[in-house]
Design a protein around this motif. Sequence first.
Motif, short mmCIF file in Angstrom:
data_model
loop_
_atom_site.label_atom_id
_atom_site.label_comp_id
_atom_site.label_asym_id
_atom_site.label_seq_id
_atom_site.Cartn_x
_atom_site.Cartn_y
_atom_site.Cartn_z
N PHE B 14 -30.58 -132.72 -61.37
CA PHE B 14 -29.94 -131.40 -61.49
C PHE B 14 -29.11 -131.07 -60.26
N HIS B 15 -29.69 -131.37 -59.08
CA HIS B 15 -28.95 -131.05 -57.87
C HIS B 15 -27.70 -131.89 -57.74
N ARG B 16 -27.82 -133.11 -58.18
CA ARG B 16 -26.66 -134.00 -58.06
C ARG B 16 -25.51 -133.52 -58.95
N ASN B 17 -25.87 -132.99 -60.12
CA ASN B 17 -24.84 -132.63 -61.09
C ASN B 17 -24.56 -131.12 -61.15
N GLN B 18 -25.11 -130.43 -60.15
CA GLN B 18 -24.99 -128.97 -60.15
C GLN B 18 -23.56 -128.49 -60.44
N GLN B 19 -22.62 -129.09 -59.74
CA GLN B 19 -21.23 -128.66 -59.86
C GLN B 19 -20.75 -128.71 -61.31
N ARG B 20 -21.19 -129.74 -61.98
CA ARG B 20 -20.71 -129.88 -63.35
C ARG B 20 -21.51 -129.03 -64.34
N ILE B 21 -22.79 -128.88 -64.04
CA ILE B 21 -23.65 -128.17 -65.01
C ILE B 21 -23.51 -126.65 -64.90
N ALA B 22 -23.37 -126.17 -63.68
CA ALA B 22 -23.41 -124.72 -63.47
C ALA B 22 -22.49 -123.93 -64.41
N PRO B 23 -21.22 -124.33 -64.52
CA PRO B 23 -20.37 -123.53 -65.42
C PRO B 23 -20.92 -123.48 -66.84
N TRP B 24 -21.46 -124.58 -67.30
CA TRP B 24 -21.99 -124.58 -68.67
C TRP B 24 -23.21 -123.68 -68.78
N LEU B 25 -24.00 -123.68 -67.72
CA LEU B 25 -25.17 -122.80 -67.76
C LEU B 25 -24.73 -121.34 -67.87
N PHE B 26 -23.71 -121.00 -67.10
CA PHE B 26 -23.23 -119.62 -67.17
C PHE B 26 -22.60 -119.32 -68.53
N LEU B 27 -21.99 -120.33 -69.09
CA LEU B 27 -21.30 -120.11 -70.36
C LEU B 27 -22.27 -120.02 -71.54
N THR B 28 -23.43 -120.70 -71.40
CA THR B 28 -24.31 -120.82 -72.56
C THR B 28 -24.64 -119.51 -73.26
N PRO B 29 -25.11 -118.48 -72.54
CA PRO B 29 -25.47 -117.26 -73.29
C PRO B 29 -24.28 -116.72 -74.08
N GLY B 30 -23.12 -116.67 -73.43
CA GLY B 30 -21.93 -116.16 -74.11
C GLY B 30 -21.58 -117.00 -75.32
N MET B 31 -21.63 -118.32 -75.13
CA MET B 31 -21.27 -119.21 -76.25
C MET B 31 -22.25 -119.08 -77.39
N LEU B 32 -23.51 -118.92 -77.02
CA LEU B 32 -24.54 -118.78 -78.04
C LEU B 32 -24.28 -117.52 -78.88
N PHE B 33 -24.02 -116.42 -78.20
CA PHE B 33 -23.75 -115.18 -78.92
C PHE B 33 -22.48 -115.32 -79.76
N PHE B 34 -21.48 -115.94 -79.18
CA PHE B 34 -20.23 -116.12 -79.90
C PHE B 34 -20.45 -116.96 -81.16
N LEU B 35 -21.29 -117.96 -80.99
CA LEU B 35 -21.60 -118.84 -82.13
C LEU B 35 -22.33 -118.07 -83.22
N VAL B 36 -23.36 -117.32 -82.80
CA VAL B 36 -24.21 -116.65 -83.79
C VAL B 36 -23.49 -115.46 -84.44
N TYR B 37 -22.73 -114.72 -83.65
CA TYR B 37 -22.15 -113.49 -84.19
C TYR B 37 -20.69 -113.63 -84.63
N VAL B 38 -20.02 -114.72 -84.25
CA VAL B 38 -18.62 -114.87 -84.65
C VAL B 38 -18.38 -116.16 -85.45
N ILE B 39 -18.67 -117.28 -84.85
CA ILE B 39 -18.30 -118.54 -85.50
C ILE B 39 -19.07 -118.76 -86.80
N ILE B 40 -20.38 -118.64 -86.73
CA ILE B 40 -21.17 -118.88 -87.95
C ILE B 40 -20.81 -117.89 -89.06
#
Lengths: 419, 308
Positions: B14-40
Amino acid sequence: MYSTFKRTTAALALGVAMAAPAAAELTGDLRIFLDTSNPAPRATMEAMIERFGAQHPGLEIETTVIDREAYKTQIRNFLTADTPDVATWYAANRMKPYVEAGLFEDVSDLWAEPEIADNLASTKGALTIDGKQWGVPYTYYQWGVYYRKDIFDELGLSEPTTWEEELSNCQKIVDSGRACYTIGTKFLWTAGGWFDYLNMRTNGFDFHQQLANGEVSWEDDRVKQTFANWKQLIDMGAFIDNHQTYSWQEALPFMVNGEAAAYLMGNFAVAPLRDAGLTDDQLDFYQFVAINPDVELAEDAPTDTFHIPANASNKEAAREFLRFVVSADEQTEINNGANLGQLPVNAQSAVDDDKFLQQGFEMLSSNSPGGVAQFWDRDAPAEMAKVSMEGFQEFMVKPDNLDRILAKLERARERIYDN
Amino acid sequence: MTVAADASEQESWFHRNQQRIAPWLFLTPGMLFFLVYVIIPVFQSFNLSLYEWDGLGAAEYVGFRNYEDLYWEWVDRDAFYISMKNNLIWLILYLAAIPAGLFIALFLNQTVWGIRLYKSLFFFPFVISQVVVGLVFTWFYDPTFGLLNEFLGFFGLGPVNVLGDERFVTYGIIFAGLWPQTAYCMILYLTGLNAVDPEQIEAGRLDGAKGWKMLWHIIIPQLRPATFIAFVVTIIGALRSFDLISIMTQGGPFGSSRVLAYYMFEVALSEYGFRMGYGAAIAVILFLIMLCFIAYFLWSMYREEKGR
């Protein structure tokens, strides 16, 4: 657990003490959903439920009042999930979707009890679908022509009884610089009232119901005759201008100010007219005139009802509540002038001595041999009601479009009733 | 460099890939909501539009019959045709908010005593609810008591029933809608004007540009980002116009002021509606129309970013 036990023993003790008949004391919760959101009806209903609660101390009653318009969409949700034990609604076709979806409880057993069978016979038809009854009525009210007596006196007119008199009265009113009728068709259903009366007077109650049930073509000559009669009024300028921009309340000032002489409306229009300053000397009522002498007079009298949802959890208490609601005393009480100000459905109840209620009651009980209709948007399926009332509005503004409107309604009929 | 290499041997994945993972972690809640309430729901609407369903009973599969019905309404110049036509009128006329907003912004972009008050007053219509805007304009248009006819009467012009006449009703509602929308565009341009480079204006002035030339060649090109945003919100606003229609006319008189969004609501959710599949079919059409614009916006944004 403990409280239930206590309640049961208390009920038992009470039962023994009073040597009550077979009916056991009701326990548990009773959840009631109401759409009577206006202040006066709301207070009436809450007082009634309180009286019911006082008779059944073991019952935990929870009442929810929902805004009348919001209720119309919410009922679809709460009948399937989070179901109350009793809910208000409307009779006839308006309850059909829920009956067909199996969401209303069959209460034919209540209607088989002599107390109800004898006293509510007049409204049984409106609550019957497929030979079973699906709820009980708690109030109804007459429709008719409310008019300015002082204007009639001024012009030397008297209450008409025939179409010819109606037309000649109207001509005199128009000549005096007024409109004969005020109406606000923004929300469409007011035009449905005019259609109800004109069609029932031209072609009779049975034909009207056939049309509502999709059994007759809209391009039938008899329907066209109804519109031809309507056009006579439109062409002579009987209705106020710009009615398509007003709601029924916004159309009231025209009558109050004396710019229009009459209003075809339900009895609920009386209260705002009185509030606006018209006295009972100025305001009067007559039954919609006969047009075709060969058909019997039939009236609009929409009935508001109570139902038990199929998923209710305390149906026993709900049935007891329905019995209570239709009982003669309660009917007298909730429909009196201080409360709903409408007509009681129980034949044993007393009608308030308000002059309009008395006239309406007499009209409905002795002078509507043709039958009693619910109202266009309750008798016809919702979709057909919507399309047709839009057509009525268009016709009232642009009578020359009639053929196009009827063709459109005929297409809608073919689509709506075939499934 | 060597420090990092050393660290990577000891630190977790996790520490090694922090730079790459962090943005996705921040994006996840938003993407999840977008998926559930808009895309689906978008795909659910596609699916629902193939069924006939009243919201209560069992849904019946009818294939493309809902679309077929819409097609016939189009041919018959019925509700669907009227809705589409009105949507088009909305699209075109609503764009007037952009130049109007620009000119008010230019007008207000001065340093005069009390200018903040004027700016607030011009911005005010955007802050108040659309419901209030609708009611105010309904009273304004009222054929018997309204201000508009009092005003017209001054010039000896006959009374006109804007909201009751099928020829004027859509324009009347659009005019009401332009009031807050112009304020919105104005605020976008006011912020844009803050970012205009004074040196370029100075240079333009030295070259003898003023008035219209200055505006057209120096100011407006620099306002491009603001114009783009104004364009996007106005197009979307025009296509989803609903609340004003619902408040001012309920689609009337006799359905002549409907737009697709309101028609969809009417058939699926209103008092006499509950044709869920049919409503979904209308929603799908509206979605496809919007998709054209959204694709265009995304494409031009992409091009913009790439050009830099």
